[in-house]
Write a protein that holds these residues in place. Structure first.
Motif, PDB file in Angstrom:
ATOM      1  N   LEU A  61       1.609  -1.504   3.597  1.00 47.44           N
ATOM      2  CA  LEU A  61       1.317  -2.559   2.614  1.00 47.44           C
ATOM      3  C   LEU A  61       1.724  -2.126   1.209  1.00 47.44           C
ATOM      4  O   LEU A  61       2.295  -2.917   0.439  1.00 47.44           O
ATOM      5  CB  LEU A  61      -0.172  -2.918   2.654  1.00 47.44           C
ATOM      6  CG  LEU A  61      -0.612  -3.705   3.887  1.00 47.44           C
ATOM      7  CD1 LEU A  61      -2.139  -3.715   4.018  1.00 47.44           C
ATOM      8  CD2 LEU A  61      -0.090  -5.147   3.822  1.00 47.44           C
ATOM      9  N   ARG A  62       1.474  -0.857   0.875  1.00 50.17           N
ATOM     10  CA  ARG A  62       1.871  -0.380  -0.466  1.00 50.17           C
ATOM     11  C   ARG A  62       3.392  -0.401  -0.618  1.00 50.17           C
ATOM     12  O   ARG A  62       3.918  -0.745  -1.673  1.00 50.17           O
ATOM     13  CB  ARG A  62       1.296   1.025  -0.730  1.00 50.17           C
ATOM     14  CG  ARG A  62      -0.190   1.010  -1.103  1.00 50.17           C
ATOM     15  CD  ARG A  62      -0.721   2.400  -1.437  1.00 50.17           C
ATOM     16  NE  ARG A  62      -0.894   3.220  -0.254  1.00 50.17           N
ATOM     17  CZ  ARG A  62      -1.993   3.232   0.504  1.00 50.17           C
ATOM     18  NH1 ARG A  62      -3.015   2.470   0.178  1.00 50.17           N
ATOM     19  NH2 ARG A  62      -2.067   4.009   1.564  1.00 50.17           N
ATOM     20  N   ALA A  63       4.094  -0.064   0.473  1.00 47.12           N
ATOM     21  CA  ALA A  63       5.566  -0.094   0.422  1.00 47.12           C
ATOM     22  C   ALA A  63       6.054  -1.534   0.265  1.00 47.12           C
ATOM     23  O   ALA A  63       6.990  -1.803  -0.502  1.00 47.12           O
ATOM     24  CB  ALA A  63       6.145   0.550   1.681  1.00 47.12           C
ATOM     25  N   GLU A  64       5.418  -2.454   0.967  1.00 46.07           N
ATOM     26  CA  GLU A  64       5.812  -3.870   0.860  1.00 46.07           C
ATOM     27  C   GLU A  64       5.518  -4.392  -0.551  1.00 46.07           C
ATOM     28  O   GLU A  64       6.316  -5.150  -1.118  1.00 46.07           O
ATOM     29  CB  GLU A  64       5.069  -4.694   1.927  1.00 46.07           C
ATOM     30  CG  GLU A  64       5.329  -6.190   1.894  1.00 46.07           C
ATOM     31  CD  GLU A  64       6.790  -6.581   2.145  1.00 46.07           C
ATOM     32  OE1 GLU A  64       7.548  -5.756   2.674  1.00 46.07           O
ATOM     33  OE2 GLU A  64       7.155  -7.716   1.781  1.00 46.07           O
ATOM     34  N   ARG A  65       4.394  -3.948  -1.114  1.00 44.88           N
ATOM     35  CA  ARG A  65       4.047  -4.351  -2.489  1.00 44.88           C
ATOM     36  C   ARG A  65       5.146  -3.903  -3.468  1.00 44.88           C
ATOM     37  O   ARG A  65       5.481  -4.612  -4.406  1.00 44.88           O
ATOM     38  CB  ARG A  65       2.707  -3.702  -2.859  1.00 44.88           C
ATOM     39  CG  ARG A  65       2.268  -3.919  -4.282  1.00 44.88           C
ATOM     40  CD  ARG A  65       0.938  -3.255  -4.583  1.00 44.88           C
ATOM     41  NE  ARG A  65       0.984  -1.797  -4.473  1.00 44.88           N
ATOM     42  CZ  ARG A  65      -0.045  -0.983  -4.715  1.00 44.88           C
ATOM     43  NH1 ARG A  65      -1.216  -1.496  -5.032  1.00 44.88           N
ATOM     44  NH2 ARG A  65       0.083   0.315  -4.599  1.00 44.88           N
ATOM     45  N   ASP A  77      -1.187  -6.590  -3.952  1.00 45.46           N
ATOM     46  CA  ASP A  77      -1.720  -5.856  -5.108  1.00 45.46           C
ATOM     47  C   ASP A  77      -3.160  -6.288  -5.408  1.00 45.46           C
ATOM     48  O   ASP A  77      -4.050  -5.440  -5.582  1.00 45.46           O
ATOM     49  CB  ASP A  77      -0.812  -6.137  -6.316  1.00 45.46           C
ATOM     50  CG  ASP A  77      -1.092  -5.163  -7.437  1.00 45.46           C
ATOM     51  OD1 ASP A  77      -1.223  -3.969  -7.155  1.00 45.46           O
ATOM     52  OD2 ASP A  77      -1.212  -5.610  -8.601  1.00 45.46           O
ATOM     53  N   ASN A  78      -3.372  -7.599  -5.423  1.00 45.35           N
ATOM     54  CA  ASN A  78      -4.725  -8.107  -5.719  1.00 45.35           C
ATOM     55  C   ASN A  78      -5.727  -7.682  -4.649  1.00 45.35           C
ATOM     56  O   ASN A  78      -6.826  -7.238  -4.958  1.00 45.35           O
ATOM     57  CB  ASN A  78      -4.721  -9.642  -5.798  1.00 45.35           C
ATOM     58  CG  ASN A  78      -3.932 -10.128  -6.991  1.00 45.35           C
ATOM     59  OD1 ASN A  78      -3.729  -9.399  -7.948  1.00 45.35           O
ATOM     60  ND2 ASN A  78      -3.466 -11.371  -6.915  1.00 45.35           N
ATOM     61  N   PHE A  79      -5.332  -7.818  -3.387  1.00 44.90           N
ATOM     62  CA  PHE A  79      -6.252  -7.479  -2.301  1.00 44.90           C
ATOM     63  C   PHE A  79      -6.605  -5.990  -2.335  1.00 44.90           C
ATOM     64  O   PHE A  79      -7.765  -5.614  -2.127  1.00 44.90           O
ATOM     65  CB  PHE A  79      -5.647  -7.864  -0.939  1.00 44.90           C
ATOM     66  CG  PHE A  79      -5.929  -9.289  -0.542  1.00 44.90           C
ATOM     67  CD1 PHE A  79      -5.337 -10.356  -1.208  1.00 44.90           C
ATOM     68  CD2 PHE A  79      -6.810  -9.575   0.499  1.00 44.90           C
ATOM     69  CE1 PHE A  79      -5.608 -11.673  -0.851  1.00 44.90           C
ATOM     70  CE2 PHE A  79      -7.090 -10.891   0.861  1.00 44.90           C
ATOM     71  CZ  PHE A  79      -6.485 -11.943   0.188  1.00 44.90           C
ATOM     72  N   ILE A  80      -5.614  -5.153  -2.579  1.00 45.42           N
ATOM     73  CA  ILE A  80      -5.883  -3.703  -2.568  1.00 45.42           C
ATOM     74  C   ILE A  80      -6.855  -3.337  -3.686  1.00 45.42           C
ATOM     75  O   ILE A  80      -7.828  -2.603  -3.461  1.00 45.42           O
ATOM     76  CB  ILE A  80      -4.559  -2.902  -2.652  1.00 45.42           C
ATOM     77  CG1 ILE A  80      -3.836  -2.980  -1.294  1.00 45.42           C
ATOM     78  CG2 ILE A  80      -4.814  -1.455  -3.059  1.00 45.42           C
ATOM     79  CD1 ILE A  80      -2.533  -2.207  -1.199  1.00 45.42           C
ATOM     80  N   LYS A  81      -6.617  -3.863  -4.872  1.00 47.06           N
ATOM     81  CA  LYS A  81      -7.522  -3.548  -6.010  1.00 47.06           C
ATOM     82  C   LYS A  81      -8.943  -4.016  -5.735  1.00 47.06           C
ATOM     83  O   LYS A  81      -9.903  -3.372  -6.117  1.00 47.06           O
ATOM     84  CB  LYS A  81      -6.999  -4.214  -7.290  1.00 47.06           C
ATOM     85  CG  LYS A  81      -6.115  -3.281  -8.095  1.00 47.06           C
ATOM     86  CD  LYS A  81      -5.801  -3.871  -9.452  1.00 47.06           C
ATOM     87  CE  LYS A  81      -4.355  -3.534  -9.810  1.00 47.06           C
ATOM     88  NZ  LYS A  81      -3.569  -4.646 -10.304  1.00 47.06           N
ATOM     89  N   GLU A  82      -9.047  -5.136  -5.049  1.00 48.19           N
ATOM     90  CA  GLU A  82     -10.368  -5.707  -4.754  1.00 48.19           C
ATOM     91  C   GLU A  82     -10.991  -5.110  -3.497  1.00 48.19           C
ATOM     92  O   GLU A  82     -12.080  -5.504  -3.089  1.00 48.19           O
ATOM     93  CB  GLU A  82     -10.261  -7.227  -4.585  1.00 48.19           C
ATOM     94  CG  GLU A  82      -9.988  -7.978  -5.883  1.00 48.19           C
ATOM     95  CD  GLU A  82     -11.075  -7.731  -6.932  1.00 48.19           C
ATOM     96  OE1 GLU A  82     -12.257  -7.826  -6.588  1.00 48.19           O
ATOM     97  OE2 GLU A  82     -10.722  -7.417  -8.087  1.00 48.19           O
TER      98      GLU A  82
END
Ligand code: ADP
Ligand code: C5P
Ligand code: MG
Length: 219
Positions: A61-65, A77-82
């Motif tokens: 997911l970070r690579a896709e971001r 990005d939003n989901f990971i931060k939250e």
């Protein structure tokens, strides 16, 4: 691709070869545990000694971001931060692509550690819908570790990880997500006798000794 491979040849090959082809179906171990439980650390060690490919859902997911032109970057990005779980349509496509590419490069690489998945009901449904007939889930490796230890490890990791979610505010949300959404999934697999639990609060080598015992027996 797996279905196609088997579909094309299975009717005209002898049964022993057929058996070999069938064993090429991806063999999956799900790796679960709280944030900072040591999933990534232990998966790296497993890969050194066993013929497994490590796929971390979070890393994918970070690579896709970070991928230029990604339509999902902002959402991820939003989901990971939250500390929330990204809709499975995104994650399952990344996982399926990674499995496919690995096996296309080297057909002997059919053993996968899928780290940080399935993390909630939506993840599990997505897996069932897309992958159930394409891969076998052998068991779940569950790294069991207290919340405080998990938080402290992530805060320590946050000093150098550059991750947007290794801070106290995100971590509290991640722990809540873990308790509310991921634990029930682990319990579900437990009911089917599919969970191998490891006390992950100990040092890396002690944890790995238990991992090895499990993989040597049934990995
Ligand atoms: P996860 O993938 O489960 O979030 P990591 O493997 O990234 O966890 O580990 C989180 C942090 O804790 C890393 O900085 C790692 O070096 C450290 N760590 C991992 N396992 C242990 C352990 N058994 N004891 C102490 N620190 C650990
Ligand atoms: O496993 P990892 O700690 O790298 O996951 C980081 C974040 O990535 C999670 O907190 C979540 O926001 C996202 N993630 C997800 N779905 C998964 C795995 C990770 O949304 N299956
Ligand atoms: Mg990790």
């Amino acid at each position: 691709m797996f279905g196609r491979l088997l579909g094309n040849v299975s009717h005209r090959v002898p049964s022993c070869l057929n058996q070999v082809l069938l064993t090429m179906k991806p063999q999956v171990v799900f790796v679960l545990g709280g944030p900072g439980a040591g999933k990534g650390t232990q998966c790296s060690k497993i890969v050194e000694s066993y013929n497994y490919t490590h796929l971390s859902a979070g890393d994918l997911l970070r690579a896709e971001r970070a991928r230029e032109g990604s339509e999902s970057g902002q959402l991820i990005d939003n989901f990971i931060k939250e500390g929330k779980i990204v809709p499975v349509e995104i994650t399952i496509n990344l996982l399926r692509k990674a499995i496919d590419e690995t096996m296309q490069k080297d057909e002997k690489k059919f053993r996968f550690l899928i780290d940080g998945f399935p993390r909630n009901e939506d993840n599990l449904q997505g897996w069932t819908r897309v992958m159930d007939d394409k891969a076998d889930v052998k068991f779940v490796l569950f790294f069991d570790c207290g919340n405080e230890v998990c938080i402290n490890r992530c805060l320590e990791r946050g000093k150098s990880s550059g991750r947007t979610d290794d801070n106290r505010e995100s971590l509290e949300k991640r722990i809540q997500t873990y308790l509310q959404s991921t634990r029930p999934i682990i319990e579900l697999y437990e009911k089917h006798g599919k969970v191998r639990t490891i006390d992950a609060s100990r040092c890396v080598d002690e944890v790995f000794a238990d991992v090895k015992a499990i993989l040597d027996k049934e990995g």
